[in-house]
Design an enzyme around this catalytic site. Structure first.
Site, PDB file in Angstrom:
ATOM      1  N   LYS A   9      36.833  30.412  43.627  1.00 31.31           N
ATOM      2  CA  LYS A   9      35.622  29.678  42.655  1.00 31.31           C
ATOM      3  C   LYS A   9      36.017  27.474  43.122  1.00 31.31           C
ATOM      4  O   LYS A   9      36.988  27.550  43.885  1.00 31.31           O
ATOM      5  CB  LYS A   9      36.012  29.792  41.275  1.00 31.31           C
ATOM      6  CG  LYS A   9      36.030  31.079  41.034  1.00 31.31           C
ATOM      7  CD  LYS A   9      35.851  31.734  39.601  1.00 31.31           C
ATOM      8  CE  LYS A   9      35.876  33.424  39.052  1.00 31.31           C
ATOM      9  NZ  LYS A   9      35.992  33.446  37.853  1.00 31.31           N
ATOM     10  N   TYR A  49      25.866  36.004  39.079  1.00 32.53           N
ATOM     11  CA  TYR A  49      26.248  36.116  37.688  1.00 32.53           C
ATOM     12  C   TYR A  49      25.345  36.916  36.729  1.00 32.53           C
ATOM     13  O   TYR A  49      25.056  36.646  35.499  1.00 32.53           O
ATOM     14  CB  TYR A  49      27.152  35.295  36.824  1.00 32.53           C
ATOM     15  CG  TYR A  49      28.496  35.428  36.972  1.00 32.53           C
ATOM     16  CD1 TYR A  49      29.063  36.264  36.825  1.00 32.53           C
ATOM     17  CD2 TYR A  49      28.963  34.354  37.619  1.00 32.53           C
ATOM     18  CE1 TYR A  49      30.809  35.834  38.089  1.00 32.53           C
ATOM     19  CE2 TYR A  49      30.209  33.644  38.351  1.00 32.53           C
ATOM     20  CZ  TYR A  49      31.225  35.050  38.258  1.00 32.53           C
ATOM     21  OH  TYR A  49      32.474  34.742  38.491  1.00 32.53           O
ATOM     22  N   PHE A  57      28.865  32.810  27.555  1.00 27.73           N
ATOM     23  CA  PHE A  57      29.532  31.442  28.185  1.00 27.73           C
ATOM     24  C   PHE A  57      28.299  31.744  29.961  1.00 27.73           C
ATOM     25  O   PHE A  57      29.222  30.650  30.674  1.00 27.73           O
ATOM     26  CB  PHE A  57      30.942  32.268  28.991  1.00 27.73           C
ATOM     27  CG  PHE A  57      31.013  33.958  29.215  1.00 27.73           C
ATOM     28  CD1 PHE A  57      30.493  33.917  30.117  1.00 27.73           C
ATOM     29  CD2 PHE A  57      31.331  34.928  28.405  1.00 27.73           C
ATOM     30  CE1 PHE A  57      31.167  35.423  30.873  1.00 27.73           C
ATOM     31  CE2 PHE A  57      31.745  35.444  28.633  1.00 27.73           C
ATOM     32  CZ  PHE A  57      31.360  36.411  29.966  1.00 27.73           C
ATOM     33  N   ARG A  85      41.735  43.176  41.890  1.00 28.03           N
ATOM     34  CA  ARG A  85      42.038  42.660  40.332  1.00 28.03           C
ATOM     35  C   ARG A  85      43.302  42.836  40.432  1.00 28.03           C
ATOM     36  O   ARG A  85      43.546  41.889  39.323  1.00 28.03           O
ATOM     37  CB  ARG A  85      41.007  43.539  39.456  1.00 28.03           C
ATOM     38  CG  ARG A  85      38.867  43.392  40.396  1.00 28.03           C
ATOM     39  CD  ARG A  85      38.683  44.228  39.452  1.00 28.03           C
ATOM     40  NE  ARG A  85      38.394  43.305  37.425  1.00 28.03           N
ATOM     41  CZ  ARG A  85      38.004  42.615  37.224  1.00 28.03           C
ATOM     42  NH1 ARG A  85      36.705  41.901  38.347  1.00 28.03           N
ATOM     43  NH2 ARG A  85      37.991  42.128  36.533  1.00 28.03           N
ATOM     44  N   THR A  91      41.058  38.005  33.416  1.00 24.49           N
ATOM     45  CA  THR A  91      40.083  37.093  33.280  1.00 24.49           C
ATOM     46  C   THR A  91      40.929  35.818  32.367  1.00 24.49           C
ATOM     47  O   THR A  91      40.535  34.529  32.886  1.00 24.49           O
ATOM     48  CB  THR A  91      39.344  37.810  32.612  1.00 24.49           C
ATOM     49  OG1 THR A  91      38.695  39.146  32.716  1.00 24.49           O
ATOM     50  CG2 THR A  91      38.209  36.614  32.320  1.00 24.49           C
ATOM     51  N   ARG A 102      45.494  33.982  38.551  1.00 24.19           N
ATOM     52  CA  ARG A 102      45.306  33.573  37.411  1.00 24.19           C
ATOM     53  C   ARG A 102      46.211  33.108  37.035  1.00 24.19           C
ATOM     54  O   ARG A 102      46.606  31.583  36.366  1.00 24.19           O
ATOM     55  CB  ARG A 102      44.213  35.371  36.220  1.00 24.19           C
ATOM     56  CG  ARG A 102      42.951  34.189  37.344  1.00 24.19           C
ATOM     57  CD  ARG A 102      42.137  35.641  37.344  1.00 24.19           C
ATOM     58  NE  ARG A 102      40.655  35.775  37.363  1.00 24.19           N
ATOM     59  CZ  ARG A 102      39.529  36.445  36.981  1.00 24.19           C
ATOM     60  NH1 ARG A 102      40.213  37.538  36.539  1.00 24.19           N
ATOM     61  NH2 ARG A 102      38.895  36.311  37.834  1.00 24.19           N
ATOM     62  N   ASN A 112      38.823  29.990  36.528  1.00 22.44           N
ATOM     63  CA  ASN A 112      40.312  31.206  36.516  1.00 22.44           C
ATOM     64  C   ASN A 112      40.199  31.818  38.413  1.00 22.44           C
ATOM     65  O   ASN A 112      41.209  32.582  38.335  1.00 22.44           O
ATOM     66  CB  ASN A 112      40.315  32.230  35.554  1.00 22.44           C
ATOM     67  CG  ASN A 112      38.673  32.964  36.305  1.00 22.44           C
ATOM     68  OD1 ASN A 112      37.580  32.854  37.030  1.00 22.44           O
ATOM     69  ND2 ASN A 112      38.574  33.522  35.622  1.00 22.44           N
ATOM     70  N   HIS A 115      37.436  35.187  41.728  1.00 25.58           N
ATOM     71  CA  HIS A 115      36.663  36.020  41.462  1.00 25.58           C
ATOM     72  C   HIS A 115      36.645  37.231  41.861  1.00 25.58           C
ATOM     73  O   HIS A 115      37.203  37.796  43.573  1.00 25.58           O
ATOM     74  CB  HIS A 115      35.031  35.735  41.995  1.00 25.58           C
ATOM     75  CG  HIS A 115      33.985  37.420  41.426  1.00 25.58           C
ATOM     76  ND1 HIS A 115      33.932  37.637  40.199  1.00 25.58           N
ATOM     77  CD2 HIS A 115      33.636  38.090  43.210  1.00 25.58           C
ATOM     78  CE1 HIS A 115      32.618  38.708  40.775  1.00 25.58           C
ATOM     79  NE2 HIS A 115      32.808  39.376  41.410  1.00 25.58           N
ATOM     80  N   GLU A 126      26.475  42.181  45.377  1.00 24.33           N
ATOM     81  CA  GLU A 126      27.835  41.308  45.126  1.00 24.33           C
ATOM     82  C   GLU A 126      28.114  40.850  46.966  1.00 24.33           C
ATOM     83  O   GLU A 126      27.505  39.699  47.283  1.00 24.33           O
ATOM     84  CB  GLU A 126      29.328  40.836  45.083  1.00 24.33           C
ATOM     85  CG  GLU A 126      28.527  40.916  43.027  1.00 24.33           C
ATOM     86  CD  GLU A 126      30.676  40.844  42.170  1.00 24.33           C
ATOM     87  OE1 GLU A 126      31.512  41.159  43.084  1.00 24.33           O
ATOM     88  OE2 GLU A 126      29.599  40.877  40.594  1.00 24.33           O
TER      89      GLU A 126
HETATM   90  N1  UDP Z   1      34.350  34.253  31.241  1.00 24.26           N
HETATM   91  C1  UDP Z   1      34.110  33.102  30.319  1.00 24.26           C
HETATM   92  N2  UDP Z   1      34.650  32.646  29.296  1.00 24.26           N
HETATM   93  C2  UDP Z   1      35.184  34.332  28.875  1.00 24.26           C
HETATM   94  C3  UDP Z   1      34.884  35.496  29.494  1.00 24.26           C
HETATM   95  C4  UDP Z   1      35.011  35.360  30.651  1.00 24.26           C
HETATM   96  O1  UDP Z   1      33.582  31.816  31.371  1.00 24.26           O
HETATM   97  O2  UDP Z   1      35.236  34.681  28.076  1.00 24.26           O
HETATM   98  C5  UDP Z   1      34.108  33.552  32.892  1.00 24.26           C
HETATM   99  C6  UDP Z   1      35.466  33.771  33.411  1.00 24.26           C
HETATM  100  O3  UDP Z   1      35.283  32.693  34.609  1.00 24.26           O
HETATM  101  C7  UDP Z   1      34.856  35.134  34.256  1.00 24.26           C
HETATM  102  C8  UDP Z   1      33.764  35.458  34.616  1.00 24.26           C
HETATM  103  O4  UDP Z   1      33.393  34.618  33.567  1.00 24.26           O
HETATM  104  O5  UDP Z   1      36.138  35.048  35.676  1.00 24.26           O
HETATM  105  C9  UDP Z   1      33.331  36.263  34.466  1.00 24.26           C
HETATM  106  O6  UDP Z   1      33.650  36.653  33.472  1.00 24.26           O
HETATM  107  P1  UDP Z   1      34.038  38.532  33.791  1.00 24.26           P
HETATM  108  O7  UDP Z   1      34.309  38.994  32.104  1.00 24.26           O
HETATM  109  O8  UDP Z   1      33.385  39.143  34.325  1.00 24.26           O
HETATM  110  O9  UDP Z   1      35.373  38.410  34.796  1.00 24.26           O
HETATM  111  P2  UDP Z   1      36.182  38.731  35.514  1.00 24.26           P
HETATM  112  O10 UDP Z   1      36.016  39.838  36.555  1.00 24.26           O
HETATM  113  O11 UDP Z   1      36.569  37.337  36.664  1.00 24.26           O
HETATM  114  O12 UDP Z   1      37.927  39.279  35.753  1.00 24.26           O
HETATM  115 MG    MG Z   2      33.728  40.496  36.488  1.00 21.35          MG
END
Ligand code: UDP
Ligand code: MG
Length: 138
Positions: A9, A49, A57, A85, A91, A102, A112, A115, A126
Site C-alpha cells: 500500500k 474496495y 471507513f 494473510r 488488520t 503489520r 497497515n 493487502h 482482485e
Molecule cells: N480498514 C480501516 N478501518 C477498519 C477496517 C479496515 O481503515 O476498521 C482498512 C484497512 O486498510 C484494511 C482495509 O480497510 O486493510 C480493508 O479492510 P479488511 O477488513 O478487508 O481488512 P484486511 O483484509 O485488509 O485485513
Molecule cells: Mg480484506
C-alpha cells in the site's frame, strides 16, 4: 497451487518496504508471478474496495489507497491465500501476531502496509482488477 493478489500500500511504498514484503513471501516458498507499480485514482480505489462500500471507513480508505504509488502482485503457491494473510498479520496492527508485517511496520488499522485477498473469489476478482492473463507467468 493457488493464486492471490497482494498490494504494498502507499504507506508501505513510502516507508521503503517493497523489498521487505516480497522477501517475506519468497522466504515462505511463495512465488511472484506478476508485478507492477501504479497509482490508483480515487475511483479505481473505490472499485477495488467495492465490497466495503457501506463501511464507515470506505471514504478514508480509498483516499489513502489513492494518495501515492502502490505495488500490486500476484503471489502463487500452495495455500497462497492463507499463507499471505498469515505473513501480513491481523488488520489491526495491535492485534497482529508478533513478527508479522503489520505488527512490525503498520501505523494503525488503516495504514497497515499490505493487502492480501481473503478468499478464492476475492482473489479472482482482485487479480483480474489489475492483471490480464498474459501478464501472469505460468
Ligand atoms: N480498514 C480501516 N478501518 C477498519 C477496517 C479496515 O481503515 O476498521 C482498512 C484497512 O486498510 C484494511 C482495509 O480497510 O486493510 C480493508 O479492510 P479488511 O477488513 O478487508 O481488512 P484486511 O483484509 O485488509 O485485513
Ligand atoms: Mg480484506
Amino acid at each position: 497451487m493457488e493464486r492471490t493478489l497482494s498490494i504494498v500500500k502507499p504507506d508501505g511504498v513510502k516507508k521503503g518496504l517493497i523489498g521487505e514484503v516480497i522477501r517475506r513471501f519468497e522466504n515462505a516458498g511463495l512465488r511472484i508471478t506478476a508485478l507492477k507499480m501504479l497509482k490508483l485514482t480515487k475511483d479505481q480505489a473505490k472499485g477495488f474496495y467495492i465490497v466495503h462500500k457501506d463501511r464507515p471507513f470506505y471514504e478514508s480508505l480509498t483516499d489513502f489507497m489513492s494518495e501515492g504509488p502502490i505495488v500490486v502482485m500476484v503471489v502463487e503457491g500452495e495455500n497462497a491465500i492463507s499463507k499471505v494473510r498469515e505473513i501480513m498479520g491481523a488488520t489491526n496492527p495491535r492485534e497482529a501476531a508478533p513478527g508479522t508485517i503489520r505488527a512490525e511496520f503498520a501505523s494503525d488499522i488503516e495504514r497497515n502496509i499490505v493487502h492480501g485477498s481473503d478468499s478464492p473469489e476475492s482473489a479472482s476478482f482482485e487479480i483480474g482488477y489489475f492483471f490480464s492473463s498474459i501478464e501472469i507467468m505460468d
